[in-house]
Every structure is written in C-alpha cells, then in structure tokens.
Scaffold this motif. Structure first.
Motif, PDB file in Angstrom:
ATOM      1  N   GLY A   1      42.260  15.596  65.885  1.00 56.86           N
ATOM      2  CA  GLY A   1      42.400  17.045  65.883  1.00 56.86           C
ATOM      3  C   GLY A   1      42.852  17.604  67.222  1.00 56.86           C
ATOM      4  O   GLY A   1      42.504  18.709  67.594  1.00 56.86           O
ATOM      5  N   ARG A   2      43.643  16.804  67.933  1.00 57.23           N
ATOM      6  CA  ARG A   2      44.145  17.230  69.244  1.00 57.23           C
ATOM      7  C   ARG A   2      45.507  17.874  69.074  1.00 57.23           C
ATOM      8  O   ARG A   2      46.417  17.239  68.559  1.00 57.23           O
ATOM      9  CB  ARG A   2      44.302  16.001  70.139  1.00 57.23           C
ATOM     10  CG  ARG A   2      43.471  16.012  71.388  1.00 57.23           C
ATOM     11  CD  ARG A   2      43.897  14.885  72.321  1.00 57.23           C
ATOM     12  NE  ARG A   2      44.417  13.731  71.605  1.00 57.23           N
ATOM     13  CZ  ARG A   2      43.751  12.598  71.432  1.00 57.23           C
ATOM     14  NH1 ARG A   2      42.560  12.441  71.936  1.00 57.23           N
ATOM     15  NH2 ARG A   2      44.305  11.587  70.779  1.00 57.23           N
ATOM     16  N   LEU A   3      45.647  19.119  69.520  1.00 55.06           N
ATOM     17  CA  LEU A   3      46.961  19.746  69.474  1.00 55.06           C
ATOM     18  C   LEU A   3      47.848  19.128  70.546  1.00 55.06           C
ATOM     19  O   LEU A   3      47.380  18.839  71.646  1.00 55.06           O
ATOM     20  CB  LEU A   3      46.839  21.245  69.722  1.00 55.06           C
ATOM     21  CG  LEU A   3      46.320  22.066  68.537  1.00 55.06           C
ATOM     22  CD1 LEU A   3      45.941  23.463  69.001  1.00 55.06           C
ATOM     23  CD2 LEU A   3      47.347  22.142  67.417  1.00 55.06           C
ATOM     24  N   PRO A   4      49.138  18.893  70.218  1.00 58.44           N
ATOM     25  CA  PRO A   4      50.035  18.360  71.246  1.00 58.44           C
ATOM     26  C   PRO A   4      50.214  19.368  72.377  1.00 58.44           C
ATOM     27  O   PRO A   4      50.021  20.565  72.186  1.00 58.44           O
ATOM     28  CB  PRO A   4      51.348  18.141  70.492  1.00 58.44           C
ATOM     29  CG  PRO A   4      51.251  18.922  69.226  1.00 58.44           C
ATOM     30  CD  PRO A   4      49.798  19.079  68.920  1.00 58.44           C
ATOM     31  N   LEU A   5      50.553  18.872  73.549  1.00 56.27           N
ATOM     32  CA  LEU A   5      50.704  19.742  74.709  1.00 56.27           C
ATOM     33  C   LEU A   5      51.937  20.622  74.553  1.00 56.27           C
ATOM     34  O   LEU A   5      53.003  20.159  74.167  1.00 56.27           O
ATOM     35  CB  LEU A   5      50.845  18.895  75.981  1.00 56.27           C
ATOM     36  CG  LEU A   5      49.645  18.019  76.304  1.00 56.27           C
ATOM     37  CD1 LEU A   5      49.939  17.115  77.494  1.00 56.27           C
ATOM     38  CD2 LEU A   5      48.422  18.895  76.578  1.00 56.27           C
TER      39      LEU A   5
END
Ligand SMILES: Nc1ncnc2c1ncn2[C@@H]1O[C@H](COP(=O)(O)OP(=O)(O)OP(=O)(O)O)[C@@H](O)[C@H]1O
Ligand SMILES: Nc1ncnc2c1ncn2[C@@H]1O[C@H](COP(=O)(O)OP(=O)(O)O)[C@@H](O)[C@H]1O
Ligand SMILES: [Mg+2]
Ligand SMILES: [Mg+2]
Lengths: 293, 320
Positions: B299-303
C-alpha cells in the motif's frame, strides 16, 4: 456498520447476439465503502469495464442485466431515463483510461466543467464558475480562470486526466468509478494521479471503485482488492491478504508471473521456472490481449 | 567487452523532425551492442526510444552521426529497397498489427523471413541456417547464461524434430504454437500469441540484431514477462543481439544484461542492469525507479517526481 456507498449485488449481464446470449458478468458482488478504494483487477476481457459501465447505466446495447446496484437505498438498475442522467455525475462520477473519452476536444475546459455543474446542480453561472475553479484547484491543476479558458489539447496527459477527475467530482458524487485512469500515463505522471486519488479518498471520504489490470497500481492505491476472471470475482479481500496470502489459485498464478510480487519474478533466475509459452494466456481467443475500451 | 568489435553501433546520433518548432528528438546518442547481449533501452514516452530504433534500421535519417553495422554505415532507406545485408537487423513492434500483415496467413509471413535469410546466405556463399551473416553459429555459453539450459531443447518441449529447421511450422513450434497454425491469420491469435509469431518472423530472417520496440507493452501483465523471456531466449540462441525497448523497467530488468536509460533525447545513465537498478546515479533514473509501484501489497504510493529541471545533470556511466 453503516451501509457501503455503493453495493453491487449479484450482478449478471449477458449480451444478446445472433447466436443467443453471451454471458459477460456472472454474479458479481462488490461493496465500496466511504473513504475506501475497492480495486477491481483482472486480465483483458474479464469484464472490469462492463462492471463499471453498468453501475452508471452505460452497459452495451442488447445487454440483459439482473441483480442490484444499491446506493442510499435506491437500486440504480431500476432507475431509467432522465432520472438515470441525474445519477451520473451527481451521485456517481466516472473517469476512463483515455481522458479523451471524458473530455470534449472542442470545448474549453471551463465550459465543460460549468455545463456539467449547471446541468446537475441547477445553479447560476457565477456559482458554476466558482465551483469549476474550486474543482480544478482540488485536483492540482492551478491557474484558476486562465485554465478555464484553455482547450484540453493544451494540457499534458497527466493534467488532462486530472481535469477529467475534476469534472467527475465537480458535483460531489459519493462514488467515483475510475477505469484504468493511469494506464495511458508515464509512471512518473501516474505517481501524481495515484497520489491525488488517494488524497481525495482520505480527505473527502470518497468511495472509489478502481479498475486496473496493473497489480502494482492496485497495490499502491487499493484498500480492498477483487480479482476478476471470465466475468466472475474469484477473490476479494484486504489488500495485504490478497497480495501476500492469495486464497485463489488464479490469483497465485497472476502474481507468479509478475516482477516484484510475493512469489513472483524477483530475479533472472526466476525466469527459468516460468512457462514462456504462457499456459493460460492462449486459453481463449483474445485473452491476454489488452485493448482500449 | 572491449577489444571486441560491436555488431552495431550508434555514433553521436542527432535526429530532428521538421515542424514548428522542429523537434530535436535525439541529442547526441552513442552506444555499442555486442554479440550475445540483451540490452534494455528504457525511458518514458517521447524521450526518443522509437526514433533510435528507426535510425538503427535505416527508417529515419539522422541529422548528424551514423549507425555502423559490422563496421559499415547503415544506409538510410531512401526510395530504394533495403540493402540485403541490412536485413540482418530485424524489428518487432509494440502493435503486432505493424509487424504482421493481417491479410496473409502467418506461415507465409514466416516464410518471408526464411527467404530473406536464404537470399542473404546465397549472396555471401553460405548455407542459411548456419548463423547470421559473417558470424559463427550461436555461442552456447551466451545462451546458457540467460536461460540456464541449452538452447533448442529448452525452446519447445514438444518440438517435432521431423520438421526441417527452416520451415514455418518449425518456427511456430519454437515459439510455442503448432505447425498446423501456419494457415491461420493473425487476427485469430491473442495479442501474446501474435507477438510470439512476430518474433518468429523476425528471427526466421536470421538477424544478428533484433530490436523489440515496446514488444510487450500492449500485453496483459501476466503475459509480458513470458514474451520478453521467450524473445531473449530465442535471440540469444541464434547469436543475435537483442535491443529491448520499453518504458517499463520492471520486466526489462529481468532479461537485460545492460541498461541504457534515456531522458529527453539523451542517454542519462548506462551500465550493467543490477548496478543501475540497485544504485541509480542520475536524478531521472532515481525518479523512474521510485515511481514503479511494486505489487507487494504494502500500500505504498509511488514517489511523486520533482519538476523536470532537476533532471538536468551529467550522464552516469557504471563500469561494466
Ligand atoms: N459493447 C460491447 N458489445 C459486446 N461485447 C462487449 C462490448 N464491450 C465489451 N464486450 C465484451 O465483454 C467482455 C468484457 O469486456 P470488458 O471491456 O469489460 O473487459 P475488461 O476487463 O475491461 O478488459 P480490458 O482490460 O481490456 O479493458 C469481453 O469479452 C468483451 O469482448
Ligand atoms: N514522425 C515524427 N514527426 C515529428 N515528430 C516526431 C515524429 N516521431 C516522433 N516525433 C517526436 O520525437 C520525439 C521522440 O519520439 P519517439 O522516438 O517516438 O519517443 P519514444 O519512442 O521514446 O516514445 C517526441 O517528441 C515525438 O513527439
Ligand atoms: Mg477495460
Ligand atoms: Mg516509442
């Protein structure tokens, strides 16, 4: 627990053709809660887009539909004609892969926004303009009134998709259906649009049905993930569970062929264990192929 | 790598497309490709990848610089036919529709490739099937490196060895289809199958340079790695160089020995795949890698990248 913003219940759809009814969707059930992103993933032709279109009453002609689509106690499948037009936009917004589908190329961005707002909310010109400028602000396309007088082609792909989202959300619908909204964008541009959608969900409590074939994108934005195959939901669960402990064999198969997934392809050595002839991908004509909606 | 002659080399390429204003699509690009390697050319849309592919195949004339193929300049296609020797450079496109003719059975199209190889072999007084022009047959060492097994045995588990090596039916088997499929038309195959047929057609011409311009971008994610893997395996088993062009690093990373990262018409970073992947040096490469969402369930949004001005930095070259 409060009722979900959108509940798709036992939705089945077939398309009537010369040789009978072709089944497309089979008993699809999905809940999209407020402030939640429900992902819908699956291979090309599995029925993702048709699911989204049916919610807003834009299923293909000659479709035969059964089931329920609940919003606030109303079954959208029972609503027809002009009442359905009122639902689209004011209660459910939709954005597509190609912003060209949502944006009219020959109309200024401002006109598209204000027309949409005035149609649904029956407000005066001044208030519509204010709402239009605020909607653009919300999606991070600055420039205010100046932006309103420009045409879609004067914006980059990522900005056009933001504008499509602004229009979809201008009348404050409770639900947004986003069908491959970042598939046509470069990854760096995609990153911005994903962050935008997530922030709208978190700040406005928006309920989003997020359709994509890209499981990386799904992993980034979705709270819950449904996997669709041949018109059926084979698995639906918490994001982390679906990705790290998939319950269905088909989900495991999908993840196994993906770089970077748990149990997927992590190094060159892993390639040696996949079947390069793609067992499964040739299992049906047209399967394995991506196509524009 | 040094000491060996490159199969094909780009030297100080500049490409400008006419227009108002003109588009300076390629701004001083040089690289060399060596026998038996898979090189990934990556970057986002509009950075000039396809333009490079077209210059390498002679489809676009550079404003400056040149392409050397076996030490001889590649002649840009004017009105005339493609010089026979240059048919040793073959391409597979993103849209299988551009690599395959929709109105001809796939077997006949593979036969075209075989005919090209035979013609080139006659010209050089050599039997076709013996390997690419002016080169010894495939080096099994290269093949093993990528596929972990000897070439042909690994290619098709069901291969009927009764078919002659240089037949369309045999080629279809090498890409996992059946000899009987040769009378079918492209539209009756799935996207992934069509890309495999396009690969067979290109490789039947016995190229020693195979260029794939986004050959997997139109395919479902679960099919992408499979087609990329098959292309690299077959190209190497023929002793060809594979230049694999893609905007998606996650698959390329698995098949490429080396990466060339392009941004705004320039190569901003190059080096062995693992070095670039694990230790990117150029600000653009860092952003590109950081923007790839991993299907890991975290659930990590891309930078979200900074503005493009931050990418104006000198190129980073990793030692081989
Ligand atoms: N207008 C239509 N008329 C008839 N059949 C259709 C129509 N649109 C889609 N279909 C069929 O319905 C099925 C599901 O299509 P859908 O567009 O929902 O797939 P999808 O999962 O969105 O695929 P993709 O990833 O390619 O967008 C497919 O078999 C498709 O061929
Ligand atoms: N035939 C053409 N005429 C004019 N401009 C072109 C043409 N082909 C490509 N370009 C421009 O050249 C640049 C590089 O394009 P291209 O090589 O296709 O990039 P990529 O393949 O990396 O997406 C882009 O700005 C593109 O718009
Ligand atoms: Mg779709
Ligand atoms: Mg291109």
């Amino acid at each position: 627990m409060t009722a979900p913003a959108l509940r798709i219940e036992s939705l089945s759809l077939g398309i009537r053709g010369e040789d009978g009814l072709t089944p497309i969707l089979d008993q699809v059930s999905l809940d999209v809660g407020r402030g939640e992103v429900q992902g819908l993933a699956g291979e090309s032709g599995s029925g993702k887009t048709i699911t989204g279109l049916t919610v807003i009453g834009l299923e293909p002609a000659k479709s035969e539909v059964t089931g329920h689509i609940w919003m606030d106690g109303d079954d959208l499948l029972k609503i027809t004609g002009s009442a359905l037009n009122a639902v689209r936009g004011s209660r459910v917004g939709m954005v597509f892969q190609d912003p060209g589908t949502s944006l009219h190329p020959q109309l200024k961005v401002g006109a598209q926004l204000t027309d949409h707002v005035r149609y649904h909310l029956k407000v005066g010109k001044g208030e519509a303009l204010d709402r239009a400028a605020a909607a653009l602000d919300r999606v991070g396309v600055g420039g205010g009134r100046d932006t309103l007088s420009r045409y879609p082609h004067e914006f980059s792909g990522g900005q056009r998709q933001r504008i499509a989202i602004a229009i979809a959300l201008a009348c404050d619908p409770a639900v947004l259906i986003a069908d491959e909204p970042t598939t046509a964008l470069d990854v760096t541009v995609q990153a911005g649009v994903l962050a935008l959608i997530r922030s709208l969900v978190d700040s406005l409590g928006l309920a989003v049905l997020f359709i994509t074939h890209d499981l990386g994108v799904m992993s980034a934005v979705a709270d819950r993930v449904a996997i669709m195959r041949h018109g059926r939901i084979v698995e639906n669960g918490d994001r982390r569970q679906v990705f790290t402990a998939p319950a269905h064999a088909y989900t495991r198969e999908l993840l196994a062929s993906l770089p970077g997934a748990a149990g997927g392809l992590r190094s060159r050595e892993d390639l040696a264990r996949i079947d390069p002839f793609g067992a499964g991908e040739g299992s049906g004509e047209g399967q394995g192929e991506r196509s524009a909606p | 790598m040094s000491g060996r002659a490159p199969v094909i080399a780009a030297r100080d390429l500049e490409v400008t497309y006419p227009g108002h204003p003109p588009v300076h699509a390629v701004r001083g690009v040089s690289f060399e490709l060596f026998r038996g390697e898979v090189v990934g050319l990556v970057g986002e849309s509009g950075c000039g990848k396809s333009t490079i592919a077209k210059v390498l195949t002679g489809l676009v004339r550079p404003a400056a610089g040149e392409v050397e193929y076996h030490g001889r300049p590649v002649r840009p296609l004017g009105v005339g036919r493609r010089p026979l020797a240059q048919t040793g450079i073959q391409m597979v496109f993103q849209d299988p529709g551009s690599s395959l003719n929709p109105r001809r059975p796939v077997g006949a199209q593979i036969q075209d490739g075989l005919d090209l190889a035979a013609k080139r072999a006659r010209r050089s007084g050599r039997r076709s099937g013996a390997g690419p022009v002016g080169e010894p047959p495939a080096d099994p060492a290269n093949v093993r490196r990528v596929i972990g097994q000897p070439a042909d045995a690994a290619v098709s588990p069901t291969a009927a060895r009764l078919l002659p090596a240089g037949s369309p039916g045999r080629w279809l088997e090498r890409v996992g289809l059946e000899a009987a499929d040769q009378s079918r038309y492209p539209r009756s195959f799935s996207g992934g199958q069509r890309q495999r047929i396009a690969t067979a057609r290109a490789l039947a011409a016995e190229p020693d340079v195979l260029i794939g311009d986004e050959p997997i971008s139109a395919l479902d994610a679960s099919t992408q790695a499979k087609v990329a893997y098959l292309m690299s395996r077959l190209a190497l088993s023929q002793g060809a160089v594979l230049l694999f062009i893609s905007h998606d690093l996650s698959v390329v990373r698995l098949i490429a020995d080396r990466l060339l990262v392009m941004w705004a018409g320039r190569i901003v970073e190059s080096g062995p795949t693992e070095a670039v992947w694990s230790n990117p040096g150029h600000p653009y490469t860092k952003v590109l890698l950081g923007a790839i969402p991993a299907p890991d369930g975290a659930g990590r949004l891309p930078l979200v990248p900074p503005s493009a001005a931050a990418f104006d930095a000198p190129p980073v070259i990793h030692a081989p």
